[in-house]
Design a protein around this motif. Sequence first.
Motif, PDB file in Angstrom:
ATOM      1  N   GLN A 190      -6.330  -1.798   1.503  1.00 32.27           N
ATOM      2  CA  GLN A 190      -6.781  -1.236   2.771  1.00 32.27           C
ATOM      3  C   GLN A 190      -7.845  -2.134   3.411  1.00 32.27           C
ATOM      4  N   ASP A 191      -8.748  -2.691   2.605  1.00 34.26           N
ATOM      5  CA  ASP A 191      -9.751  -3.617   3.131  1.00 34.26           C
ATOM      6  C   ASP A 191      -9.084  -4.856   3.731  1.00 34.26           C
ATOM      7  N   LYS A 217       0.824  -1.201   0.000  1.00 38.46           N
ATOM      8  CA  LYS A 217       0.000   0.000   0.000  1.00 38.46           C
ATOM      9  C   LYS A 217       0.864   1.260   0.000  1.00 38.46           C
ATOM     10  N   MET A 218       1.937   1.255   0.816  1.00 36.89           N
ATOM     11  CA  MET A 218       2.830   2.415   0.845  1.00 36.89           C
ATOM     12  C   MET A 218       3.507   2.609  -0.510  1.00 36.89           C
ATOM     13  N   GLN A 219       3.926   1.526  -1.153  1.00 37.14           N
ATOM     14  CA  GLN A 219       4.557   1.621  -2.467  1.00 37.14           C
ATOM     15  C   GLN A 219       3.571   2.156  -3.496  1.00 37.14           C
ATOM     16  N   LEU A 220       2.332   1.702  -3.417  1.00 35.57           N
ATOM     17  CA  LEU A 220       1.302   2.159  -4.340  1.00 35.57           C
ATOM     18  C   LEU A 220       1.009   3.642  -4.144  1.00 35.57           C
ATOM     19  N   GLU A 221       0.944   4.086  -2.885  1.00 34.61           N
ATOM     20  CA  GLU A 221       0.738   5.512  -2.617  1.00 34.61           C
ATOM     21  C   GLU A 221       1.886   6.338  -3.179  1.00 34.61           C
ATOM     22  N   HIS A 222       3.100   5.836  -3.029  1.00 32.08           N
ATOM     23  CA  HIS A 222       4.277   6.528  -3.576  1.00 32.08           C
ATOM     24  C   HIS A 222       4.178   6.611  -5.095  1.00 32.08           C
ATOM     25  N   ASP A 223       3.800   5.499  -5.726  1.00 30.26           N
ATOM     26  CA  ASP A 223       3.663   5.480  -7.187  1.00 30.26           C
ATOM     27  C   ASP A 223       2.573   6.439  -7.656  1.00 30.26           C
ATOM     28  N   MET A 224       1.474   6.511  -6.897  1.00 31.43           N
ATOM     29  CA  MET A 224       0.376   7.405  -7.276  1.00 31.43           C
ATOM     30  C   MET A 224       0.812   8.866  -7.201  1.00 31.43           C
TER      31      MET A 224
END
Length: 70
Positions: free
Chosen positions: A54-55, A21-28
């Motif tokens: 997140q779910d 999730k943290m990596q995805l937020e960074h990519d976004m």
Amino acid sequence: MISLTTAPELQSQLQQCQQQKMQLEHDMQNSPRKPRGTVDFDLYRMKRVKTELQDRITKLNSVLHPNIIA
């Protein structure tokens, strides 16, 4: 679906989901912005995957740390 596994395995799954999730937020945050008026399907996909992660994090936390009110 969360299978019946041991607490260390669940903890490992939780950490893995949090890292993803943290990596995805960074990519976004670092993805190039599309011009206004265009549809960014990659951003929509990333948001959907982030919501699914997140779910899963919420479910894992509820299994590891149940909120039992006596």
